[in-house]
Design a protein around this motif. Structure first.
Motif, PDB file in Angstrom:
ATOM      1  N   GLN A   1       0.831  -1.206   0.000  1.00 21.14           N
ATOM      2  CA  GLN A   1       0.000   0.000   0.000  1.00 21.14           C
ATOM      3  C   GLN A   1       0.868   1.260   0.000  1.00 21.14           C
ATOM      4  N   ILE A   2       1.935   1.216   0.766  1.00 21.68           N
ATOM      5  CA  ILE A   2       2.845   2.372   0.834  1.00 21.68           C
ATOM      6  C   ILE A   2       3.524   2.577  -0.509  1.00 21.68           C
ATOM      7  N   SER A   3       4.057   1.498  -1.066  1.00 18.61           N
ATOM      8  CA  SER A   3       4.761   1.630  -2.355  1.00 18.61           C
ATOM      9  C   SER A   3       3.793   2.040  -3.467  1.00 18.61           C
ATOM     10  N   ASP A   4       2.572   1.510  -3.448  1.00 18.80           N
ATOM     11  CA  ASP A   4       1.573   1.895  -4.457  1.00 18.80           C
ATOM     12  C   ASP A   4       1.250   3.382  -4.377  1.00 18.80           C
TER      13      ASP A   4
ATOM     14  N   LYS B   1       7.877  -2.265  -4.593  1.00 17.39           N
ATOM     15  CA  LYS B   1       8.191  -2.755  -3.260  1.00 17.39           C
ATOM     16  C   LYS B   1       9.695  -2.963  -3.082  1.00 17.39           C
ATOM     17  N   PRO B   2      10.401  -3.498  -4.100  1.00 14.87           N
ATOM     18  CA  PRO B   2      11.857  -3.612  -3.951  1.00 14.87           C
ATOM     19  C   PRO B   2      12.541  -2.247  -3.742  1.00 14.87           C
TER      20      PRO B   2
ATOM     21  N   TYR C   1      14.866  -1.092  -0.550  1.00 13.55           N
ATOM     22  CA  TYR C   1      16.197  -0.491  -0.670  1.00 13.55           C
ATOM     23  C   TYR C   1      16.433   0.472   0.499  1.00 13.55           C
ATOM     24  N   HIS C   2      15.366   1.125   0.952  1.00 14.48           N
ATOM     25  CA  HIS C   2      15.484   2.135   2.007  1.00 14.48           C
ATOM     26  C   HIS C   2      15.196   1.587   3.400  1.00 14.48           C
ATOM     27  N   PHE C   3      14.398   0.517   3.471  1.00 15.31           N
ATOM     28  CA  PHE C   3      14.032  -0.081   4.754  1.00 15.31           C
ATOM     29  C   PHE C   3      14.100  -1.591   4.627  1.00 15.31           C
TER      30      PHE C   3
END
Length: 174
Positions: free
Chosen positions: A31-34, A40-41, A45-47
């Motif tokens: 949901q966050i990446s969308d 999502k990858p 990379y950041h978390f």
């Protein structure tokens, strides 16, 4: 070109928004990446994990609370409460998110740290050997201030602060 730190900050901002809207446990990395329009990858990379992202959002509050009690000496209770209110007001979005899902503190092994800073804050307010009644008053005073930050966040800061500090002083019988 967007710097990685800018992307990291954007991820945290969107995660905070979603945590406030639907709770921490009901928010997925997808949901966050969308919402960000990234993969999502790219988020990974950041978390390293969802817990890593959640911790990165809660950690500044934890650090500020610990620094607050570590750098204080007993003294002016009104000033201590005013400064405490300022601190929790700055972090009110995180406090709201945590209140919606308090289990997140347990999941991230932060509950003991929360209790420790609360004990130190109570000692600053009441001294090293407070009575049980005084400890209960401190719990009501500090918890009530936190509740005011959450419930009255749309009101003017100074109005809420003045009323919350006065109420806390009254409960503490100071």
């Amino acid at each position: 070109m967007v710097k990685p730190s800018d992307t990291r900050t954007r991820i945290q901002a969107v995660a905070r928004e979603l945590f406030l809207e639907q709770g921490v446990q009901n928010t997925s990395l997808k949901q966050i990446s969308d919402r960000l329009g990234i993969t999502k990858p790219a988020l990974y990379y950041h978390f390293d994990s969802r817990d890593d992202l959640v911790r990165s959002i809660i950690q500044p509050l934890m650090d500020d609370l610990e620094a607050f009690v570590a750098g204080r000496e007993p003294g002016d209770v009104r000033r201590l409460l005013e400064d405490y209110f300022d601190l929790i007001w700055r972090h009110r979005e995180v406090i709201v998110a945590v209140l919606h899902t308090p289990a997140v503190l347990v999941e991230l092994n932060l509950m003991d740290r929360m209790w420790e800073w609360r004990k130190r804050l109570t000692t600053l307010l009441l001294g090293p050997t407070p009575t049980t009644v005084a400890q209960i008053h401190a719990t009501v005073a500090l918890g009530g201030m936190s509740d005011c930050v959450v419930e009255h966040a749309i009101l003017p800061f100074e109005e809420v602060k003045a009323a919350a500090v006065e109420a806390a002083l009254t409960v503490l019988a100071i």
